[in-house]
Every structure is written in structure tokens, then in C-alpha cells.
Design an enzyme around this catalytic site. Structure first.
Site, PDB file in Angstrom:
ATOM      1  N   THR A  31     -47.877  12.248 -60.336  1.00 33.35           N
ATOM      2  CA  THR A  31     -47.045  11.313 -59.835  1.00 33.35           C
ATOM      3  C   THR A  31     -45.812  11.823 -59.339  1.00 33.35           C
ATOM      4  OG1 THR A  31     -45.816   9.759 -61.091  1.00 33.35           O
ATOM      5  CG2 THR A  31     -46.586  11.206 -62.291  1.00 33.35           C
ATOM      6  N   ASP A  32     -45.158  11.093 -58.714  1.00 29.12           N
ATOM      7  CA  ASP A  32     -43.743  11.373 -58.284  1.00 29.12           C
ATOM      8  C   ASP A  32     -42.770  11.316 -59.400  1.00 29.12           C
ATOM      9  OD1 ASP A  32     -43.502   8.580 -58.504  1.00 29.12           O
ATOM     10  OD2 ASP A  32     -42.654   8.102 -56.557  1.00 29.12           O
ATOM     11  N   GLU A  33     -43.308  10.768 -60.389  1.00 31.30           N
ATOM     12  CA  GLU A  33     -42.479  10.693 -61.615  1.00 31.30           C
ATOM     13  C   GLU A  33     -41.979  12.178 -62.283  1.00 31.30           C
ATOM     14  OE1 GLU A  33     -43.003   7.280 -64.193  1.00 31.30           O
ATOM     15  OE2 GLU A  33     -43.944   6.249 -62.621  1.00 31.30           O
ATOM     16  N   TYR A  37     -44.091   9.936 -70.570  1.00 31.98           N
ATOM     17  CA  TYR A  37     -45.154   9.962 -69.473  1.00 31.98           C
ATOM     18  C   TYR A  37     -45.091  10.946 -68.353  1.00 31.98           C
ATOM     19  CZ  TYR A  37     -47.666   8.513 -65.395  1.00 31.98           C
ATOM     20  OH  TYR A  37     -48.257   8.550 -64.118  1.00 31.98           O
ATOM     21  N   LYS A  67     -47.047  14.410 -67.649  1.00 36.33           N
ATOM     22  CA  LYS A  67     -47.679  14.569 -66.255  1.00 36.33           C
ATOM     23  C   LYS A  67     -47.158  15.983 -65.682  1.00 36.33           C
ATOM     24  CE  LYS A  67     -50.114  12.570 -63.995  1.00 36.33           C
ATOM     25  NZ  LYS A  67     -51.777  12.420 -64.255  1.00 36.33           N
ATOM     26  N   ARG A  75     -38.716   1.282 -56.446  1.00 34.17           N
ATOM     27  CA  ARG A  75     -39.785   2.066 -56.493  1.00 34.17           C
ATOM     28  C   ARG A  75     -40.345   2.108 -54.866  1.00 34.17           C
ATOM     29  NH1 ARG A  75     -37.927   3.288 -60.342  1.00 34.17           N
ATOM     30  NH2 ARG A  75     -38.757   3.304 -62.575  1.00 34.17           N
TER      31      ARG A  75
HETATM   32  P1  NAD Z   1     -55.086   3.703 -65.549  1.00 32.49           P
HETATM   33  O1  NAD Z   1     -54.401   3.670 -66.789  1.00 32.49           O
HETATM   34  O2  NAD Z   1     -55.387   2.467 -64.869  1.00 32.49           O
HETATM   35  O3  NAD Z   1     -56.502   4.490 -65.838  1.00 32.49           O
HETATM   36  C1  NAD Z   1     -56.629   5.685 -66.427  1.00 32.49           C
HETATM   37  C2  NAD Z   1     -58.049   5.933 -66.608  1.00 32.49           C
HETATM   38  O4  NAD Z   1     -58.185   6.831 -67.650  1.00 32.49           O
HETATM   39  C3  NAD Z   1     -58.692   4.656 -67.618  1.00 32.49           C
HETATM   40  O5  NAD Z   1     -59.838   4.252 -67.140  1.00 32.49           O
HETATM   41  C4  NAD Z   1     -58.725   5.169 -68.976  1.00 32.49           C
HETATM   42  O6  NAD Z   1     -59.994   4.784 -69.684  1.00 32.49           O
HETATM   43  C5  NAD Z   1     -59.051   6.618 -68.562  1.00 32.49           C
HETATM   44  N1  NAD Z   1     -58.651   7.559 -69.632  1.00 32.49           N
HETATM   45  C6  NAD Z   1     -57.561   7.470 -70.651  1.00 32.49           C
HETATM   46  N2  NAD Z   1     -57.703   8.622 -71.331  1.00 32.49           N
HETATM   47  C7  NAD Z   1     -58.714   9.198 -71.314  1.00 32.49           C
HETATM   48  C8  NAD Z   1     -59.335  10.202 -71.855  1.00 32.49           C
HETATM   49  N3  NAD Z   1     -58.725  10.819 -72.881  1.00 32.49           N
HETATM   50  N4  NAD Z   1     -60.787  10.872 -71.527  1.00 32.49           N
HETATM   51  C9  NAD Z   1     -61.418   9.927 -70.492  1.00 32.49           C
HETATM   52  N5  NAD Z   1     -60.711   9.127 -69.646  1.00 32.49           N
HETATM   53  C10 NAD Z   1     -59.508   8.427 -70.385  1.00 32.49           C
HETATM   54  O7  NAD Z   1     -54.135   4.561 -64.522  1.00 32.49           O
HETATM   55  P2  NAD Z   1     -54.037   4.437 -62.993  1.00 32.49           P
HETATM   56  O8  NAD Z   1     -52.872   4.015 -62.697  1.00 32.49           O
HETATM   57  O9  NAD Z   1     -55.464   4.486 -62.214  1.00 32.49           O
HETATM   58  O10 NAD Z   1     -53.715   6.190 -62.762  1.00 32.49           O
HETATM   59  C11 NAD Z   1     -54.571   7.240 -62.500  1.00 32.49           C
HETATM   60  C12 NAD Z   1     -54.077   8.551 -62.306  1.00 32.49           C
HETATM   61  O11 NAD Z   1     -53.237   8.492 -61.471  1.00 32.49           O
HETATM   62  C13 NAD Z   1     -53.141   9.096 -63.488  1.00 32.49           C
HETATM   63  O12 NAD Z   1     -53.512  10.527 -63.568  1.00 32.49           O
HETATM   64  C14 NAD Z   1     -51.806   8.543 -63.113  1.00 32.49           C
HETATM   65  O13 NAD Z   1     -50.890   9.545 -63.684  1.00 32.49           O
HETATM   66  C15 NAD Z   1     -51.778   8.882 -61.695  1.00 32.49           C
HETATM   67  N6  NAD Z   1     -50.762   7.982 -60.928  1.00 32.49           N
HETATM   68  C16 NAD Z   1     -50.819   6.646 -60.985  1.00 32.49           C
HETATM   69  C17 NAD Z   1     -50.011   6.101 -60.448  1.00 32.49           C
HETATM   70  C18 NAD Z   1     -49.899   4.501 -60.337  1.00 32.49           C
HETATM   71  O14 NAD Z   1     -48.963   3.742 -59.745  1.00 32.49           O
HETATM   72  N7  NAD Z   1     -50.709   3.759 -61.281  1.00 32.49           N
HETATM   73  C19 NAD Z   1     -49.069   6.546 -59.222  1.00 32.49           C
HETATM   74  C20 NAD Z   1     -49.297   8.239 -59.128  1.00 32.49           C
HETATM   75  C21 NAD Z   1     -49.986   8.861 -59.843  1.00 32.49           C
HETATM   76  P1  TYD Z   2     -44.020   0.040 -63.794  1.00 33.69           P
HETATM   77  O1  TYD Z   2     -45.201  -0.918 -62.939  1.00 33.69           O
HETATM   78  O2  TYD Z   2     -44.164   0.139 -65.092  1.00 33.69           O
HETATM   79  O3  TYD Z   2     -44.110   1.335 -63.239  1.00 33.69           O
HETATM   80  P2  TYD Z   2     -43.296   2.792 -63.178  1.00 33.69           P
HETATM   81  O4  TYD Z   2     -42.311   2.770 -64.758  1.00 33.69           O
HETATM   82  O5  TYD Z   2     -44.383   3.708 -63.537  1.00 33.69           O
HETATM   83  O6  TYD Z   2     -42.658   2.819 -61.923  1.00 33.69           O
HETATM   84  O7  TYD Z   2     -42.510  -0.469 -63.281  1.00 33.69           O
HETATM   85  C1  TYD Z   2     -42.091  -0.505 -62.180  1.00 33.69           C
HETATM   86  C2  TYD Z   2     -40.835  -0.941 -62.238  1.00 33.69           C
HETATM   87  O8  TYD Z   2     -40.480  -2.295 -62.675  1.00 33.69           O
HETATM   88  C3  TYD Z   2     -39.922   0.028 -63.050  1.00 33.69           C
HETATM   89  O9  TYD Z   2     -38.457   0.125 -62.618  1.00 33.69           O
HETATM   90  C4  TYD Z   2     -39.797  -0.860 -64.436  1.00 33.69           C
HETATM   91  C5  TYD Z   2     -39.870  -2.247 -63.819  1.00 33.69           C
HETATM   92  N1  TYD Z   2     -40.354  -3.304 -64.780  1.00 33.69           N
HETATM   93  C6  TYD Z   2     -39.630  -4.517 -65.117  1.00 33.69           C
HETATM   94  O10 TYD Z   2     -38.530  -4.731 -64.775  1.00 33.69           O
HETATM   95  N2  TYD Z   2     -40.127  -5.445 -65.911  1.00 33.69           N
HETATM   96  C7  TYD Z   2     -41.626  -5.392 -66.395  1.00 33.69           C
HETATM   97  O11 TYD Z   2     -41.981  -6.225 -67.122  1.00 33.69           O
HETATM   98  C8  TYD Z   2     -42.234  -3.917 -65.988  1.00 33.69           C
HETATM   99  C9  TYD Z   2     -43.704  -3.728 -66.716  1.00 33.69           C
HETATM  100  C10 TYD Z   2     -41.525  -3.224 -65.271  1.00 33.69           C
END
Ligand code: NAD
Ligand code: TYD
Length: 357
Positions: free
Chosen positions: A134-136, A159, A163, A223
């Protein structure tokens, strides 16, 4: 059938993982795709209903914290590549329960790295461990500037720290043991199948049910949003054409302040639901801020564009509409994931925020 590659995708039942699994299963019938997922609250096999009986697809329920299971899996399938997405992924949950993030994101990643290292030994030609991050990890930006691949790590939530730690482990396994690796760091994704704890699906769900739309703090947090299928396409390209040991930033070039994004969603939903324009905006409620809230994320994705020719294909206008429409069309999916444990999480998370505002 003899497959040309055996690929392990972890976290394939989650939001991004399900898009990546579907993309690979459909596009590469010559590959065997093994999806390993623990099925936590965020993992849902309904996300993959349309491809569950594809001949080149296998699902295995398992936890990446379980070292022995991983070793057995590698021995059984002889993986050529790993695309690692399994993670605890929600910042707010990492504030409530950081330990789960340490276990899955750090220990789980190390277990996977070790399983790959022991399985591949010195025979690393054609092998790849691809870590999705992630970019975070880069921390928080001010009003200007973008994260590049050279931006120093500065994670600030449990988090992002977990990561960042996993990224360091992946690079350590590369430099110390010669494991072929690639890391990509992506901005916020949105689209179908995202669990409604994250901002966009949470807001869509609440608008539909006439519930308050919680905006943390002043709503001026920013974001960079990317359509999830563009991320899956980038992962495919990097997996096949990325260079060993490299990092690629992936972003949407699509920055939104939270309040502007939520207002945009309100207007789209009013239109789709046939409600009077402006009515959903009245649900907007400013609530107590997230502790340690990162102000702004934004990605410089010029490296992946220059080296691999990738760029986002879906505009914000199109992507947000498609997303809103998808959640309206998939009521059953939403009803299933918001029953039971989701209600308890929501109550705890937002009751305290509103009370202590
Ligand atoms: P998500 O929470 O929707 O899915 C995570 C999946 O991992 C789930 O299916 C969960 O059951 C599985 N999981 C969790 N713990 C596990 C374990 N111990 N063993 C096996 N499986 C396990 O997450 P996402 O949003 O789809 O993100 C996927 C990946 O991409 C993550 O690594 C996250 O850090 C990265 N990422 C997400 C975003 C975003 O915006 N969602 C952005 C950049 C990177
Ligand atoms: P989120 O979807 O949780 O992603 P991330 O924190 O990983 O960027 O949140 C996106 C942005 O929205 C973040 O600045 C937090 C804000 N946010 C709210 O203002 N209200 C909410 O209920 C949630 C879930 C997030």
C-alpha cells in the site's frame, strides 16, 4: 491437464484478491490458480461465485500464520509464482486490535517468504514472489507532493506499520537469500465487492438505508482513488513484465477530499434512486476524527507508465457510477456481508465516535 504455471494467490476471497483471481483464472486458462484464504470477516467466497467451478481454479481455506500448512501446500503444488494479497487491511480495525495485523501482515508474510525460499532453493529461474502493498507505508503528505518509489517509509498507523514491516521482510529475503521478488504499493482502491467498512461502500450502503454518513474530522483528508480492475490489470503486467527486486507505485491520478467524494456519491445515488437532488447530502454527519489520521496520500505512477505502459483506464465519474450501481444491483451480497458481526463492529466503531464528538 499440464499447466504452464502454478500460481498461489493469497487473500483471493477478499476485495482486491477476488478481482485478481478472476482476472488470472479467466485470462490464463493455461495457469493453475490456487487461492489460499483464511476467510476472515473480509473474505467471502460469494465474491468468486462466477468462476468457482473453472477447471484451472482451486480454493484452499487456510491461514498464512500456519507455517506447516504452507510448506505442505508448496510441496503439493510446486508453485512458480506467489501473488500475496492476504492481509488485515482496515486502518480503523488496526487501531482497535493491532495484534491481528502483526500476526497476519508480518508473521504471515515471513512464513510465506520462507515457504517459497525452501521450496525454490537455488532453482529460482522463472520464479517470483510478488508482494502487494500500500501507499500508506510512505506516511502522510502535505498539500503538495507525491509518493515516488524513493519516498522514505514513514508509516503511522498499526496497519501501515505492519505493511511497511512486511515490505522490509520481502526485500530482506531478496537481498539475503536471493529470493526473486517484486513489490507494488498502490493507492486506495474502490469498486465491486469491497467490504462496507471502507469509505465508499459504507457511504453507498448508508445512503440507501437513509443512515448518517460519518465524515471523520473536518473531511478535508485526501485520498487517490483507483478503480480496482485497473489495479488487477497492473498486477498482471507487473507479475509478467516487472523487473526482479523492483518496486512499482500504482495510483489513480485521482485525488479527492473525503467530503467532496461523499457529496459526489450522494448526488449519484440520488439520481440512481430517483430521490430529489441534494436529499442524501443531508445525511452527512461530521464525527470524531480517526486517531493519527493521515492527511493526504497521492501517488506518482510515472515509473509503471514509463516502464510497463500501464495507466488507469476508468475515470472517477464512470467508476463511482459503476460502483454505486453494482451495490444497488447486488442487494443480496450486501445483506449477507452486513448481517451479524458487521452490525456489532459498526455499532462499536460509530457509537463511540458520535458520542465523544
Ligand atoms: P480485504 O480485507 O478485502 O481482503 C483480505 C483477504 O485476506 C480476505 O479475504 C481475508 O480473508 C484474507 N486473510 C486475512 N488474514 C488472512 C490470513 N491470516 N491467512 C489467509 N488469508 C487471510 O483486503 P483488500 O482491500 O482486498 O486488500 C488486499 C491487499 O491489498 C492487502 O494486502 C492490502 O494491504 C493491499 N492494498 C489494499 C488497498 C485498498 O485500497 N483496499 C490499497 C493498496 C493495497
Ligand atoms: P478508508 O476507506 O478506511 O481507507 P484508508 O483509511 O485506508 O485511506 O478511509 C478513506 C478515508 O475516509 C480516510 O481519510 C478515512 C475516511 N473515512 C471517513 O471519513 N469516514 C468513515 O466512516 C470511513 C470508514 C473513512
Amino acid at each position: 491437464m499440464a499447466y504452464s504455471k502454478h500460481i498461489l494467490i493469497t487473500g483471493g476471497a477478499g476485495f482486491i484478491g477476488s478481482h485478481v483471481v478472476r482476472h488470472f483464472v479467466q485470462k490464463y486458462p493455461e495457469y493453475l490458480i490456487v487461492n489460499l484464504d483464511k476467510l476472515t470477516y473480509a473474505g467471502n467466497l460469494e465474491n468468486l461465485k462466477d468462476i468457482e467451478s473453472a477447471p484451472n481454479y482451486v480454493f484452499i481455506k487456510g491461514d498464512i500464520v500456519d507455517r506447516e500448512m504452507l510448506q505442505q501446500l508448496f510441496a503439493r503444488y510446486g508453485f512458480d509464482g506467489v501473488i500475496h494479497l492476504a492481509a488485515e487491511s482496515h486502518v480503523d480495525r488496526s487501531i482497535l486490535n493491532p495484534l491481528a495485523f502483526i500476526e497476519t501482515n508480518i508473521i504471515g508474510t515471513v512464513n510465506l517468504l520462507d515457504a517459497a525460499r525452501h521450496s525454490w532453493g537455488d532453482h529460482t529461474a522463472g520464479k517470483l514472489f510478488y508482494h502487494v502493498s500500500t501507499d500508506e507505508v510512505y506516511g502522510s503528505l502535505g498539500e503538495t507532493g507525491l509518493f515516488t518509489e524513493e519516498t522514505p517509509y514513514d508509516p503511522r498507523s498499526p496497519y501501515s506499520a505492519s505493511k511497511a514491516s512486511s515490505d522490509h521482510m520481502v526485500r530482506a529475503w531478496h537481498h539475503t537469500y536471493g529470493l526473486p521478488i517484486i513489490i507494488s504499493n498502490c493507492s486506495n482502491n474502490y469498486g465491486p465487492y469491497q467490504f462496507p467498512e471502507k469509505l465508499i461502500p459504507l457511504v453507498i450502503h448508508n445512503i440507501k438505508h437513509h443512515k448518517p454518513l460519518p465524515i471523520y474530522g473536518d473531511g478535508q483528508y485526501t485520498r487517490d482513488w483507483l478503480w480496482v480492475k485497473d489495479h488487477a490489470a497492473a498486477i498482471d503486467l507487473i507479475f509478467h513484465e516487472g523487473r526482479n527486486g523492483e518496486t512499482y507505485n500504482i495510483g489513480g491520478n485521482n485525488e479527492w477530499k473525503n467530503i467532496d467524494l461523499v457529496e459526489k456519491l450522494c448526488d449519484i445515488m440520488d439520481e440512481l434512486l430517483g430521490r430529489a437532488q441534494g436529499s442524501s447530502r443531508q445525511l452527512i454527519t461530521f464525527v470524531k476524527d480517526r486517531p493519527g489520521h493521515d492527511r493526504r496520500y497521492a501517488i506518482d505512477a510515472s515509473k509503471i507508465k514509463r516502464e510497463l505502459g500501464w495507466q488507469p483506464t476508468v475515470s472517477a465519474e464512470e467508476g463511482l457510477r459503476l460502483t454505486a450501481q453494482w451495490y444497488l444491483d447486488n442487494e443480496e451480497w450486501l445483506a449477507h456481508v452486513t448481517s451479524g458481526a458487521y452490525q456489532q463492529y459498526y455499532e462499536k466503531q460509530y457509537r463511540e465516535r458520535v458520542q465523544s464528538q
